[in-house]
Design a protein around this motif. Structure first.
Motif, PDB file in Angstrom:
ATOM      1  N   ALA A  38       0.811  -1.215   0.000  1.00 51.38           N
ATOM      2  CA  ALA A  38       0.000   0.000   0.000  1.00 51.38           C
ATOM      3  C   ALA A  38       0.846   1.267   0.000  1.00 51.38           C
ATOM      4  O   ALA A  38       0.306   2.372  -0.132  1.00 51.38           O
ATOM      5  CB  ALA A  38      -0.933   0.007   1.216  1.00 51.38           C
ATOM      6  N   ALA A  74      -4.825  -3.667  -0.327  1.00 50.15           N
ATOM      7  CA  ALA A  74      -3.552  -2.947  -0.259  1.00 50.15           C
ATOM      8  C   ALA A  74      -3.137  -2.452  -1.642  1.00 50.15           C
ATOM      9  O   ALA A  74      -2.660  -1.315  -1.791  1.00 50.15           O
ATOM     10  CB  ALA A  74      -2.475  -3.859   0.320  1.00 50.15           C
ATOM     11  N   VAL A  77      -5.277   0.517  -2.585  1.00 43.77           N
ATOM     12  CA  VAL A  77      -4.834   1.715  -1.867  1.00 43.77           C
ATOM     13  C   VAL A  77      -3.595   2.297  -2.547  1.00 43.77           C
ATOM     14  O   VAL A  77      -3.521   3.498  -2.832  1.00 43.77           O
ATOM     15  CB  VAL A  77      -4.531   1.393  -0.391  1.00 43.77           C
ATOM     16  CG1 VAL A  77      -3.858   2.586   0.296  1.00 43.77           C
ATOM     17  CG2 VAL A  77      -5.810   1.027   0.349  1.00 43.77           C
ATOM     18  N   GLY A  78      -2.618   1.435  -2.822  1.00 43.26           N
ATOM     19  CA  GLY A  78      -1.386   1.902  -3.441  1.00 43.26           C
ATOM     20  C   GLY A  78      -1.600   2.514  -4.815  1.00 43.26           C
ATOM     21  O   GLY A  78      -1.057   3.574  -5.132  1.00 43.26           O
ATOM     22  N   ALA A  96      -4.388   8.029   3.061  1.00 38.77           N
ATOM     23  CA  ALA A  96      -4.807   6.650   3.363  1.00 38.77           C
ATOM     24  C   ALA A  96      -5.795   6.632   4.525  1.00 38.77           C
ATOM     25  O   ALA A  96      -6.760   5.855   4.518  1.00 38.77           O
ATOM     26  CB  ALA A  96      -3.586   5.789   3.684  1.00 38.77           C
TER      27      ALA A  96
END
Length: 552
Positions: A38, A74, A77-78, A96
């Motif tokens: 992430a 994850a 998100v990244g 985040a």
């Protein structure tokens, strides 16, 4: 209302505590890796295992579903934050947090308004393709980590592959050796002794080797210092424009978690015969994500792999996640020095092996055999997610879901029911082309709701049945048992059919109508003097005068 820790008693508490220790061994190394995916520090993954996990475990209806950041979440998100801030920066971490809070609010709204059904639009092929695309993107980053090659983990897939190939010349031999040994232990160990937490074994042994041989001075990257102490209460301070910019990715995270989480939760509830409440589970997801956003963590999802591991360990309650929360807190208070020398190649191996099943190779092969169109849907979603991005991938997923739904709904089964005068027969067999149910009478059954995608199709089918009949048709009876709803567009097509039948001297009647369907037809102005029959047999007796009409 279901009490917290339902299913826990003095007979199984020992087993549940032992399962909790197993969960600690599985979750801590994975969450460190997922935090790196992430683009966040290791503490973001560890903080997720404390207060958010504790709150979720005490609220959720499922006795087994494990809440945690997972590989797909994850990666989302990244990929979604990479274009808004630099991975690893303070602004990135703040975004985040805000993203997790937005996800939590969306979960709560879905719970209040009972919108869990929206996740049904993410069919299995779509989930396979979407998660598979994310998994391959993750795998490239982990391979680079395993080889000791530096790449931009926040870049696009093609850029990552280019950086990896171009950086092969900088490969670190010790990193390659550590990762190869780690993969071998993880793969072989899982086959021989599934109960052993091999991820923890790999991280412990590789860390000891690095410390004893000082391989970090030979170019092997290590995790580095992890701040000690419990998570602190925080709140993301960002511009309103950034809050709005995070909404699309939050929607994607929410829908994927809802689809996967509710499916897994329901399946284990049915498997072990305990109640499952979708809206309460959505509420628990909401609280867990909001708490994560105020505890320096990131978006939480359902962990299918850890849930399966707990099921295999015999756990049937939410006590193991609570043990996990306590164990992680103790680690952060007294044991963070043990984490500093964990080699990154070993973390990459642990995460890489964990995401391999998410590629969906087996599932794609099965889809190819079962349904080529559904395989195409999954493949398109996979390619869009991989080469265009996660957010476009989820948009394409919904579009493909609607296309698939419309394709199937536009071609419903429309049967002319047949009658041969035998009372042992029913009216449920499709008549031959040009046939009638009885002299001068056709009973037609639509096996679907009547709406925009099939209204004209149904109208045309009835007209064709009337005009193609070998004998003149005076009555048409529409079997409404499977017609559970009618929309405005379908109603317009139906009204046009009524006018056509009337102009051709054909009366219209209905059979087996549900009260809700009758009310809907009345609301849409489709009813005048039509007769309703309880059964098809009654309609045939009344309209065709058969002395021995078949059942139906």
């Amino acid at each position: 209302m279901q009490r917290p820790l339902a299913g826990l008693d003095r007979h199984n508490i020992g087993r549940e505590l032992l399962a909790g220790v197993t969960l600690i061994a599985i979750a801590i190394p994975l969450n460190i890796g997922y935090a790196q995916i992430a683009g966040l520090p290791a503490t973001a993954g560890l903080y997720a295992l404390i207060v958010p996990t504790l709150v979720y475990a005490l609220v959720v209806s499922s006795r087994q579903l494990v809440l945690s950041p997972d590989a797909a979440a994850a990666a989302l998100v990244g990929s979604s934050l990479g274009g808004l801030a630099t991975a690893g920066s303070a602004d990135y971490s703040t975004l985040a947090l805000a993203q997790a809070i937005i996800c939590g609010v969306m979960f709560l709204l879905m719970s209040v308004f009972k919108l869990g059904f929206l996740a049904n639009f993410l069919s299995k092929p779509i989930l396979i393709g979407f998660v598979g695309g994310l998994a391959l993107d993750i795998l490239v980053s982990q391979i680079a980590k395993m080889l000791g090659v530096k790449i931009d983990s926040g870049g696009e897939f093609v850029e990552k592959v280019g950086d990896l190939v171009g950086g092969i010349g900088t490969l670190n031999g010790w990193s390659l050796l550590i990762s190869a040994a780690s993969v071998a232990v993880l793969m072989v160990g899982a086959r021989l002794l599934k109960a052993v937490p091999w991820a923890l074994v790999v991280l412990v042994i590789s860390t000891v080797v690095v410390v004893l041989t000082a391989l970090d001075q030979q170019g092997v990257d290590v995790l580095g210092e992890v701040p000690a102490g419990p998570p602190a209460l925080t709140w993301p301070i960002i511009d309103w424009s950034m809050w709005f910019a995070l909404i699309p990715s939050a929607i994607a995270l929410t829908m994927v978690t809802t689809a996967e989480g509710l499916l897994v939760s329901r399946s284990y509830g049915e498997k072990h015969n305990y109640p499952f409440h979708a809206n309460r589970d959505l509420f628990a997801f909401g609280l867990g994500n909001i708490v994560a956003g105020t505890q320096a963590s990131f978006s939480m999802g359902s962990s299918t792999s850890r849930t399966a591991a707990m099921d295999s360990a015999g756990s049937r309650t939410q006590l193991p996640p609570i043990v996990l929360a306590v164990g992680t807190l103790l680690l952060l208070l007294f044991g963070t020095s043990l984490l500093a020398d964990i080699p990154s190649p070993a973390i990459g191996a642990v995460v890489g092996v964990a995401v391999l099943p998410l590629l969906g190779i087996k599932e794609f092969r099965l889809l190819w055999k079962q349904d080529r169109f559904e395989f195409t849907i999954g493949a398109v979603c996979f390619l869009v997610t991989l080469f265009v991005g996660a957010i476009p991938g989820i948009v394409v997923a919904f579009v493909l879901a609607l296309i698939n739904l419309a394709k199937r709904a536009a071609n419903p089964a429309i049967d002319v029911l047949e009658s041969d005068g035998d009372p042992k027969q029913s009216l449920l067999d499709e008549a031959t082309a040009g046939g009638t149910t009885a002299p001068g009478l056709i009973v037609v059954r639509l096996a679907a709701p009547l709406f925009f995608a099939n209204g004209t199709v149904f109208s045309s089918a009835v007209k064709k049945a009337v005009t193609a009949a070998s004998d003149p048709v005076h009555h048409v009876v529409i079997d409404l048992e499977a017609v559970t709803d009618v929309d405005v567009t379908g109603a317009e097509a139906f009204a046009e059919l009524e006018e056509w039948l009337s102009s051709n001297g054909v009366s219209l009647a209905f059979s087996r109508a549900r009260p809700r369907t009758t009310a809907r037809l009345q609301q849409l102005g489709l009813l005048s003097d039509q007769t309703f029959y309880d059964t098809n047999r009654a309609a045939v007796l009344a309209l065709a005068g058969l002395a021995s009409a078949p059942r139906g």
